[in-house]
Design a protein around this motif. Structure first.
Motif, PDB file in Angstrom:
ATOM      1  N   GLN A  36       0.807  -1.206   0.000  1.00 14.25           N
ATOM      2  CA  GLN A  36       0.000   0.000   0.000  1.00 14.25           C
ATOM      3  C   GLN A  36       0.844   1.260   0.000  1.00 14.25           C
ATOM      4  N   TYR A  66      -1.844   4.422  -0.052  1.00 13.44           N
ATOM      5  CA  TYR A  66      -3.121   4.476  -0.767  1.00 13.44           C
ATOM      6  C   TYR A  66      -4.008   3.305  -0.382  1.00 13.44           C
ATOM      7  N   SER A  67      -5.286   3.418  -0.697  1.00 10.12           N
ATOM      8  CA  SER A  67      -6.271   2.395  -0.343  1.00 10.12           C
ATOM      9  C   SER A  67      -5.872   1.032  -0.907  1.00 10.12           C
ATOM     10  N   LYS A  68      -6.140  -0.001  -0.149  1.00 15.30           N
ATOM     11  CA  LYS A  68      -5.688  -1.355  -0.464  1.00 15.30           C
ATOM     12  C   LYS A  68      -6.159  -1.872  -1.818  1.00 15.30           C
ATOM     13  N   TYR A  69      -7.403  -1.663  -2.170  1.00 19.00           N
ATOM     14  CA  TYR A  69      -7.938  -2.228  -3.408  1.00 19.00           C
ATOM     15  C   TYR A  69      -8.137  -1.174  -4.497  1.00 19.00           C
ATOM     16  N   ALA A  70      -7.427  -0.070  -4.400  1.00 22.38           N
ATOM     17  CA  ALA A  70      -7.580   1.026  -5.364  1.00 22.38           C
ATOM     18  C   ALA A  70      -6.765   0.769  -6.628  1.00 22.38           C
ATOM     19  N   SER A  87      -8.108  10.799  -5.001  1.00 18.88           N
ATOM     20  CA  SER A  87      -8.944  10.604  -3.802  1.00 18.88           C
ATOM     21  C   SER A  87      -8.660   9.269  -3.096  1.00 18.88           C
ATOM     22  N   ASP A  88      -7.970   8.320  -3.774  1.00 18.36           N
ATOM     23  CA  ASP A  88      -7.600   7.050  -3.148  1.00 18.36           C
ATOM     24  C   ASP A  88      -6.302   7.149  -2.348  1.00 18.36           C
ATOM     25  N   LEU A  90      -4.243   8.151   0.721  1.00 18.02           N
ATOM     26  CA  LEU A  90      -4.569   8.384   2.128  1.00 18.02           C
ATOM     27  C   LEU A  90      -3.624   9.363   2.791  1.00 18.02           C
TER      28      LEU A  90
END
Length: 94
Positions: A36, A66-70, A87-88, A90
């Motif tokens: 991530q 960043y978001s895990k599944y982005a 926006s993904d 973090l």
């Protein structure tokens, strides 16, 4: 080949993952979690997206979480890259 993202998209390259546990066990690639943390390779121009002005907050070279599944993963010139939306992201890691 150069990848230039559009709108609020960001191209990132995953940072190397730890292949050993804290106690020294070597983890096979199949059991490792998706990384991530990444380094930004390219940033889109931003602009008006869905009626809202989007200003890019990141730049190439920044290290981010960043978001895990982005995102969508792909290969360019043998290098594994991921395209995500701003926006993904973090956080920026300093």
């Amino acid at each position: 080949m150069k990848v230039k993202p559009l709108f609020d998209k960001v191209v990132v390259k995953a940072l190397e993952t730890e292949e050993k546990t804290g106690s020294g066990f070597i983890l096979p690639a199949a059991s490792q979690e998706k990384q991530q943390m990444a380094e930004i390779v390219a940033v889109g121009p931003g602009g008006v997206i869905d009626g809202k002005e989007v200003v890019m907050q990141v730049k190439p070279g920044d290290k981010i979480l960043y978001s895990k599944y982005a995102g969508s993963e792909f290969k360019v010139d043998g290098q594994e890259l991921t395209i995500i939306r701003q926006s993904d992201i973090l956080a920026i890691v300093e």
